[in-house]
Design a protein around this motif. Structure first.
Motif, PDB file in Angstrom:
ATOM      1  N   ALA A  33       0.842  -1.188   0.000  1.00  0.00           N
ATOM      2  CA  ALA A  33       0.000   0.000   0.000  1.00  0.00           C
ATOM      3  C   ALA A  33       0.881   1.243   0.000  1.00  0.00           C
ATOM      4  O   ALA A  33       2.096   1.184   0.198  1.00  0.00           O
ATOM      5  N   GLY A  34       0.236   2.388  -0.218  1.00  0.00           N
ATOM      6  CA  GLY A  34       0.957   3.649  -0.178  1.00  0.00           C
ATOM      7  C   GLY A  34       0.162   4.729  -0.871  1.00  0.00           C
ATOM      8  O   GLY A  34      -0.805   4.453  -1.586  1.00  0.00           O
ATOM      9  N   ALA A  35       0.551   5.960  -0.656  1.00  0.00           N
ATOM     10  CA  ALA A  35      -0.117   7.088  -1.301  1.00  0.00           C
ATOM     11  C   ALA A  35       0.201   7.101  -2.796  1.00  0.00           C
ATOM     12  O   ALA A  35       1.173   6.463  -3.247  1.00  0.00           O
ATOM     13  N   PRO A  36      -0.594   7.803  -3.600  1.00  0.00           N
ATOM     14  CA  PRO A  36      -0.293   7.901  -5.034  1.00  0.00           C
ATOM     15  C   PRO A  36       1.127   8.410  -5.269  1.00  0.00           C
ATOM     16  O   PRO A  36       1.591   9.344  -4.611  1.00  0.00           O
ATOM     17  N   GLY A  37       1.819   7.772  -6.200  1.00  0.00           N
ATOM     18  CA  GLY A  37       3.179   8.171  -6.527  1.00  0.00           C
ATOM     19  C   GLY A  37       4.246   7.642  -5.593  1.00  0.00           C
ATOM     20  O   GLY A  37       5.422   8.000  -5.726  1.00  0.00           O
ATOM     21  N   ALA A  38       3.878   6.761  -4.670  1.00  0.00           N
ATOM     22  CA  ALA A  38       4.870   6.244  -3.713  1.00  0.00           C
ATOM     23  C   ALA A  38       5.866   5.282  -4.352  1.00  0.00           C
ATOM     24  O   ALA A  38       6.952   5.070  -3.817  1.00  0.00           O
TER      25      ALA A  38
ATOM     26  N   ARG B  44     -12.609  12.580  -9.823  1.00  0.00           N
ATOM     27  CA  ARG B  44     -12.061  11.930  -8.626  1.00  0.00           C
ATOM     28  C   ARG B  44     -11.513  10.547  -8.954  1.00  0.00           C
ATOM     29  O   ARG B  44     -11.442   9.679  -8.092  1.00  0.00           O
ATOM     30  N   LYS B  45     -11.096  10.377 -10.188  1.00  0.00           N
ATOM     31  CA  LYS B  45     -10.517   9.103 -10.599  1.00  0.00           C
ATOM     32  C   LYS B  45      -9.280   8.803  -9.747  1.00  0.00           C
ATOM     33  O   LYS B  45      -8.388   9.642  -9.607  1.00  0.00           O
ATOM     34  N   GLY B  46      -9.245   7.603  -9.170  1.00  0.00           N
ATOM     35  CA  GLY B  46      -8.178   7.238  -8.259  1.00  0.00           C
ATOM     36  C   GLY B  46      -8.588   7.313  -6.804  1.00  0.00           C
ATOM     37  O   GLY B  46      -7.880   6.795  -5.941  1.00  0.00           O
ATOM     38  N   SER B  47      -9.724   7.939  -6.517  1.00  0.00           N
ATOM     39  CA  SER B  47     -10.250   7.934  -5.151  1.00  0.00           C
ATOM     40  C   SER B  47     -10.843   6.563  -4.852  1.00  0.00           C
ATOM     41  O   SER B  47     -11.133   5.775  -5.758  1.00  0.00           O
ATOM     42  N   ALA B  48     -11.036   6.259  -3.590  1.00  0.00           N
ATOM     43  CA  ALA B  48     -11.512   4.928  -3.204  1.00  0.00           C
ATOM     44  C   ALA B  48     -12.833   4.548  -3.881  1.00  0.00           C
ATOM     45  O   ALA B  48     -12.982   3.414  -4.351  1.00  0.00           O
ATOM     46  N   PRO B  49     -13.826   5.462  -3.995  1.00  0.00           N
ATOM     47  CA  PRO B  49     -15.086   5.057  -4.637  1.00  0.00           C
ATOM     48  C   PRO B  49     -14.979   4.825  -6.136  1.00  0.00           C
ATOM     49  O   PRO B  49     -15.917   4.303  -6.739  1.00  0.00           O
ATOM     50  N   SER B  50     -13.843   5.202  -6.743  1.00  0.00           N
ATOM     51  CA  SER B  50     -13.701   5.049  -8.195  1.00  0.00           C
ATOM     52  C   SER B  50     -13.176   3.679  -8.596  1.00  0.00           C
ATOM     53  O   SER B  50     -12.881   3.450  -9.773  1.00  0.00           O
ATOM     54  N   PHE B  51     -13.066   2.769  -7.621  1.00  0.00           N
ATOM     55  CA  PHE B  51     -12.640   1.397  -7.894  1.00  0.00           C
ATOM     56  C   PHE B  51     -13.793   0.430  -7.668  1.00  0.00           C
ATOM     57  O   PHE B  51     -14.670   0.666  -6.833  1.00  0.00           O
ATOM     58  N   ASP B  52     -13.753  -0.670  -8.389  1.00  0.00           N
ATOM     59  CA  ASP B  52     -14.683  -1.777  -8.156  1.00  0.00           C
ATOM     60  C   ASP B  52     -14.120  -2.623  -7.017  1.00  0.00           C
ATOM     61  O   ASP B  52     -13.517  -3.668  -7.231  1.00  0.00           O
ATOM     62  N   VAL B  53     -14.317  -2.130  -5.788  1.00  0.00           N
ATOM     63  CA  VAL B  53     -13.725  -2.806  -4.638  1.00  0.00           C
ATOM     64  C   VAL B  53     -14.268  -4.214  -4.477  1.00  0.00           C
ATOM     65  O   VAL B  53     -13.534  -5.145  -4.092  1.00  0.00           O
TER      66      VAL B  53
ATOM     67  N   ALA C 221       7.446  15.332  -1.318  1.00  0.00           N
ATOM     68  CA  ALA C 221       8.047  16.068  -2.431  1.00  0.00           C
ATOM     69  C   ALA C 221       8.409  15.137  -3.589  1.00  0.00           C
ATOM     70  O   ALA C 221       8.270  15.501  -4.764  1.00  0.00           O
ATOM     71  N   VAL C 222       8.874  13.939  -3.253  1.00  0.00           N
ATOM     72  CA  VAL C 222       9.199  12.959  -4.299  1.00  0.00           C
ATOM     73  C   VAL C 222       7.928  12.522  -5.016  1.00  0.00           C
ATOM     74  O   VAL C 222       7.877  12.460  -6.251  1.00  0.00           O
ATOM     75  N   ARG C 223       6.892  12.225  -4.236  1.00  0.00           N
ATOM     76  CA  ARG C 223       5.632  11.812  -4.839  1.00  0.00           C
ATOM     77  C   ARG C 223       5.053  12.910  -5.724  1.00  0.00           C
ATOM     78  O   ARG C 223       4.538  12.644  -6.812  1.00  0.00           O
ATOM     79  N   ASP C 224       5.129  14.151  -5.262  1.00  0.00           N
ATOM     80  CA  ASP C 224       4.579  15.261  -6.029  1.00  0.00           C
ATOM     81  C   ASP C 224       5.226  15.355  -7.407  1.00  0.00           C
ATOM     82  O   ASP C 224       4.535  15.509  -8.420  1.00  0.00           O
TER      83      ASP C 224
ATOM     84  N   ALA D 234      -3.310  21.172 -11.108  1.00  0.00           N
ATOM     85  CA  ALA D 234      -4.650  21.181 -10.525  1.00  0.00           C
ATOM     86  C   ALA D 234      -5.112  19.771 -10.197  1.00  0.00           C
ATOM     87  O   ALA D 234      -5.738  19.535  -9.153  1.00  0.00           O
ATOM     88  N   TRP D 235      -4.827  18.809 -11.073  1.00  0.00           N
ATOM     89  CA  TRP D 235      -5.243  17.432 -10.811  1.00  0.00           C
ATOM     90  C   TRP D 235      -4.523  16.854  -9.592  1.00  0.00           C
ATOM     91  O   TRP D 235      -5.146  16.231  -8.724  1.00  0.00           O
ATOM     92  N   VAL D 236      -3.227  17.066  -9.527  1.00  0.00           N
ATOM     93  CA  VAL D 236      -2.457  16.519  -8.407  1.00  0.00           C
ATOM     94  C   VAL D 236      -2.918  17.137  -7.091  1.00  0.00           C
ATOM     95  O   VAL D 236      -3.123  16.434  -6.091  1.00  0.00           O
ATOM     96  N   ASP D 237      -3.106  18.453  -7.083  1.00  0.00           N
ATOM     97  CA  ASP D 237      -3.502  19.127  -5.843  1.00  0.00           C
ATOM     98  C   ASP D 237      -4.940  18.807  -5.440  1.00  0.00           C
ATOM     99  O   ASP D 237      -5.252  18.689  -4.247  1.00  0.00           O
ATOM    100  N   GLY D 238      -5.830  18.668  -6.437  1.00  0.00           N
ATOM    101  CA  GLY D 238      -7.242  18.489  -6.135  1.00  0.00           C
ATOM    102  C   GLY D 238      -7.693  17.054  -5.999  1.00  0.00           C
ATOM    103  O   GLY D 238      -8.791  16.799  -5.473  1.00  0.00           O
ATOM    104  N   ASN D 239      -6.849  16.104  -6.434  1.00  0.00           N
ATOM    105  CA  ASN D 239      -7.276  14.705  -6.413  1.00  0.00           C
ATOM    106  C   ASN D 239      -6.215  13.786  -5.805  1.00  0.00           C
ATOM    107  O   ASN D 239      -6.472  13.121  -4.807  1.00  0.00           O
ATOM    108  N   ASP D 240      -5.029  13.758  -6.389  1.00  0.00           N
ATOM    109  CA  ASP D 240      -4.009  12.813  -5.914  1.00  0.00           C
ATOM    110  C   ASP D 240      -3.605  13.084  -4.468  1.00  0.00           C
ATOM    111  O   ASP D 240      -3.490  12.148  -3.660  1.00  0.00           O
ATOM    112  N   HIS D 241      -3.379  14.349  -4.129  1.00  0.00           N
ATOM    113  CA  HIS D 241      -2.922  14.636  -2.773  1.00  0.00           C
ATOM    114  C   HIS D 241      -3.995  14.353  -1.719  1.00  0.00           C
ATOM    115  O   HIS D 241      -3.676  13.773  -0.665  1.00  0.00           O
ATOM    116  N   PRO D 242      -5.272  14.718  -1.927  1.00  0.00           N
ATOM    117  CA  PRO D 242      -6.281  14.307  -0.941  1.00  0.00           C
ATOM    118  C   PRO D 242      -6.375  12.795  -0.768  1.00  0.00           C
ATOM    119  O   PRO D 242      -6.536  12.290   0.354  1.00  0.00           O
TER     120      PRO D 242
END
Length: 216
Positions: free
Chosen positions: A26-31, A76-85, A165-168, A187-195
């Protein structure tokens, strides 16, 4: 920690022939989850045999763009609800119960098509270590319905902690490679990936191992 040590640690988790162990990364986006998972699988296959390990990306269970549009989740592509869990959970359960002669085909996400694709990966009946990776494997119930059940299917979970900073930088490069201009990528990274990343960093289920890697 260096990558060779993680390969050795993964090898130690690999059961004898006839057994199967599910390791989640597991890990945050870009880890760097997919890079690490693919390397572990490649190294284990080299040292333990071609069927010793298999790669199972959670990203294969991205909802299609058509479904995201229908649900109002395109931004919100990449957020938890955007997957077929539930589909991903069914695959994990199948990997635990597959008949000895049954291969399991696994979907992936194509960053050129920006869509999931079927059957790109294979788990053979002889596979002993399944390495699966995704943002929300360690989030438990904080990820929403289904994610606690996903965590329960995994024998072990490693959380790859990578400096923000590396992930960003990686995330911006990913969005630029996907066709966005610099302002839209920011805008995408700040509004979606980072949250999404803040959610997974803040909620780690019990028993998760925190892993940091030495700089390249």
């Amino acid at each position: 920690m260096d990558r060779e040590q993680l390969v050795a640690d993964a090898a130690a988790l690999t059961p004898a022939p006839g057994g199967r162990f599910l390791l989640g990364i597991a890990g945050a986006p870009g880890a760097g989850k997919s890079t690490l998972a693919v390397r572990l699988v490649s190294e284990l296959r080299e040292h333990l045999g071609p069927d010793a390990a298999a790669y199972v990306p959670m990203d294969g269970f991205h909802l299609s763009n058509a479904q995201l549009d229908r649900l109002g989740l395109a931004s919100r592509k990449g957020s938890a609800p955007s997957f077929d869990v539930w589909g991903y959970l069914a695959l994990l359960r199948r990997l635990r119960t597959a008949a000895p002669a049954e291969p399991v085909y696994v979907p992936d996400y194509d960053r050129t098509l920006h869509e999931p694709v079927a059957a790109r990966h294979l788990v053979t009946p002889e596979t002993r270590l399944v390495v699966t990776e995704g943002n929300y494997l360690a989030a438990g119930a904080a990820g929403g319905p289904g994610w606690a059940e996903v965590r329960a299917q995994l024998d072990a979970v490693w959380f790859l902690a990578t400096p923000d900073a590396v992930r960003d930088g990686r995330l911006l490069a990913r969005q630029r490679a996907g066709g966005l201009d610099p302002a839209a990528a920011r805008a995408w990274v700040d509004g979606n990936d980072h949250p999404n990343g803040e959610l997974v960093k803040a909620h780690l289920a019990a028993g998760v191992r925190i892993v940091t890697l030495d700089a390249d």
